[in-house]
Design a protein around this motif. Sequence first.
Motif, PDB file in Angstrom:
ATOM      1  N   ARG A   1     -43.044  91.949  17.169  1.00  0.00           N
ATOM      2  CA  ARG A   1     -43.158  91.391  15.828  1.00  0.00           C
ATOM      3  C   ARG A   1     -41.750  91.251  15.253  1.00  0.00           C
ATOM      4  O   ARG A   1     -41.069  92.238  15.014  1.00  0.00           O
ATOM      5  CB  ARG A   1     -44.034  92.294  14.955  1.00  0.00           C
ATOM      6  CG  ARG A   1     -45.485  92.380  15.450  1.00  0.00           C
ATOM      7  CD  ARG A   1     -46.299  93.407  14.693  1.00  0.00           C
ATOM      8  NE  ARG A   1     -45.741  94.748  14.846  1.00  0.00           N
ATOM      9  CZ  ARG A   1     -45.422  95.557  13.850  1.00  0.00           C
ATOM     10  NH1 ARG A   1     -45.592  95.172  12.594  1.00  0.00           N
ATOM     11  NH2 ARG A   1     -44.928  96.754  14.078  1.00  0.00           N
TER      12      ARG A   1
ATOM     13  N   TRP B   1     -41.995  85.970  12.060  1.00  0.00           N
ATOM     14  CA  TRP B   1     -42.245  85.719  10.629  1.00  0.00           C
ATOM     15  C   TRP B   1     -40.971  85.263   9.946  1.00  0.00           C
ATOM     16  O   TRP B   1     -39.935  85.941  10.034  1.00  0.00           O
ATOM     17  CB  TRP B   1     -42.650  86.992   9.911  1.00  0.00           C
ATOM     18  CG  TRP B   1     -43.983  87.582  10.156  1.00  0.00           C
ATOM     19  CD1 TRP B   1     -44.449  88.126  11.304  1.00  0.00           C
ATOM     20  CD2 TRP B   1     -45.028  87.747   9.184  1.00  0.00           C
ATOM     21  NE1 TRP B   1     -45.712  88.617  11.119  1.00  0.00           N
ATOM     22  CE2 TRP B   1     -46.102  88.404   9.834  1.00  0.00           C
ATOM     23  CE3 TRP B   1     -45.151  87.407   7.825  1.00  0.00           C
ATOM     24  CZ2 TRP B   1     -47.282  88.724   9.164  1.00  0.00           C
ATOM     25  CZ3 TRP B   1     -46.319  87.732   7.163  1.00  0.00           C
ATOM     26  CH2 TRP B   1     -47.368  88.374   7.835  1.00  0.00           C
TER      27      TRP B   1
ATOM     28  N   CYS C   1     -45.349  87.826  17.218  1.00  0.00           N
ATOM     29  CA  CYS C   1     -45.263  87.146  15.921  1.00  0.00           C
ATOM     30  C   CYS C   1     -43.804  87.010  15.518  1.00  0.00           C
ATOM     31  O   CYS C   1     -43.028  87.965  15.631  1.00  0.00           O
ATOM     32  CB  CYS C   1     -46.001  87.920  14.838  1.00  0.00           C
ATOM     33  SG  CYS C   1     -47.774  88.104  15.106  1.00  0.00           S
TER      34      CYS C   1
ATOM     35  N   ASN D   1     -50.820  92.590  11.933  1.00  0.00           N
ATOM     36  CA  ASN D   1     -50.307  93.737  12.684  1.00  0.00           C
ATOM     37  C   ASN D   1     -51.362  94.252  13.662  1.00  0.00           C
ATOM     38  O   ASN D   1     -51.067  94.547  14.826  1.00  0.00           O
ATOM     39  CB  ASN D   1     -49.874  94.853  11.737  1.00  0.00           C
ATOM     40  CG  ASN D   1     -48.532  94.590  11.077  1.00  0.00           C
ATOM     41  OD1 ASN D   1     -47.784  93.727  11.506  1.00  0.00           O
ATOM     42  ND2 ASN D   1     -48.234  95.334  10.027  1.00  0.00           N
TER      43      ASN D   1
ATOM     44  N   SER E   1     -51.859  91.672  16.513  1.00  0.00           N
ATOM     45  CA  SER E   1     -50.768  91.731  17.482  1.00  0.00           C
ATOM     46  C   SER E   1     -50.947  92.910  18.430  1.00  0.00           C
ATOM     47  O   SER E   1     -50.755  92.785  19.647  1.00  0.00           O
ATOM     48  CB  SER E   1     -49.430  91.831  16.743  1.00  0.00           C
ATOM     49  OG  SER E   1     -48.356  91.936  17.649  1.00  0.00           O
TER      50      SER E   1
ATOM     51  N   VAL F   1     -43.990  94.280   8.557  1.00  0.00           N
ATOM     52  CA  VAL F   1     -44.629  93.439   9.584  1.00  0.00           C
ATOM     53  C   VAL F   1     -43.813  93.302  10.861  1.00  0.00           C
ATOM     54  O   VAL F   1     -44.260  92.654  11.800  1.00  0.00           O
ATOM     55  CB  VAL F   1     -44.922  92.031   9.023  1.00  0.00           C
ATOM     56  CG1 VAL F   1     -45.798  92.100   7.795  1.00  0.00           C
ATOM     57  CG2 VAL F   1     -43.629  91.252   8.738  1.00  0.00           C
ATOM     58  N   SER F   2     -42.633  93.902  10.921  1.00  0.00           N
ATOM     59  CA  SER F   2     -41.786  93.656  12.098  1.00  0.00           C
ATOM     60  C   SER F   2     -41.290  94.953  12.731  1.00  0.00           C
ATOM     61  O   SER F   2     -41.176  95.983  12.081  1.00  0.00           O
ATOM     62  CB  SER F   2     -40.575  92.801  11.710  1.00  0.00           C
ATOM     63  OG  SER F   2     -39.635  93.543  10.957  1.00  0.00           O
TER      64      SER F   2
END
Length: 250
Positions: A35, A193, A191, A181, A184, A204-205
Amino acid sequence: MTVFLSIDQLSKRRHEAPDRYLFQGITAEVHRGQRVALLGVSGQGKTTLLRIIARLDAMDEGGLSLHGQPADNWKPQEWRAKVSYVAQQAVMLTGSVEDNLRTVSRLHGTPFDRELARTCMEALGLGALAWSKPASELSGGEKQRTALVRTLLARPDVLLLDEVTASLDPGSKRAVEQWLNAWSEREGTACVWITHDLEQAKQVSDRVWFMADGQLLEQGDTAAFFRQPETEPARRFIEWPAAGKDEANV
């Protein structure tokens, strides 16, 4: 880790000044389930980069590979089913919500997974939305989430997400973050973003790509990036995150 996508020395020239680069020499890899938050002030070409990766725009130099196969070995439709771009401004196709959700099955001749569609809609706060409703009558936030579900139904290997929560209220925004999340982790989907919300980037990463000065200036672990960025432009970006937020994306 399994490499899904490879980006090799990707460059794009400016439309208004072809003798100058918007960005140059972008090299990176995207692994299974990774991510990535793609950060940087507006005008760096983040949206253009994602559109090139999705093969919606042309690169000027460099190359892309998916599962070790160069982009030229893939038919564009096959590539886009595996590497799917979700735009900030959602485009609804003519017809109902269900017509839009069935787009992937129609395009690829596959059965429509109604149960998965329903699960995704409910997870994103759209469980009460009538599928018979004309898609043109949806609110901006409803369109954005419906477009995301439409893309998820293709079960892409790589999701390219361009400010996909920009039209959402805080509760809907959190629902999207949590579902993507979980998706994934469950599906192994990678992902990438684009976001100007630094708190969202942290949520989110697990990896950050930071663009500045026409380059992919930093690539690294999310926690390490926010704790101690390696370059002065990144330090300024974190310290004054409002800079450039109100400008249009390129």
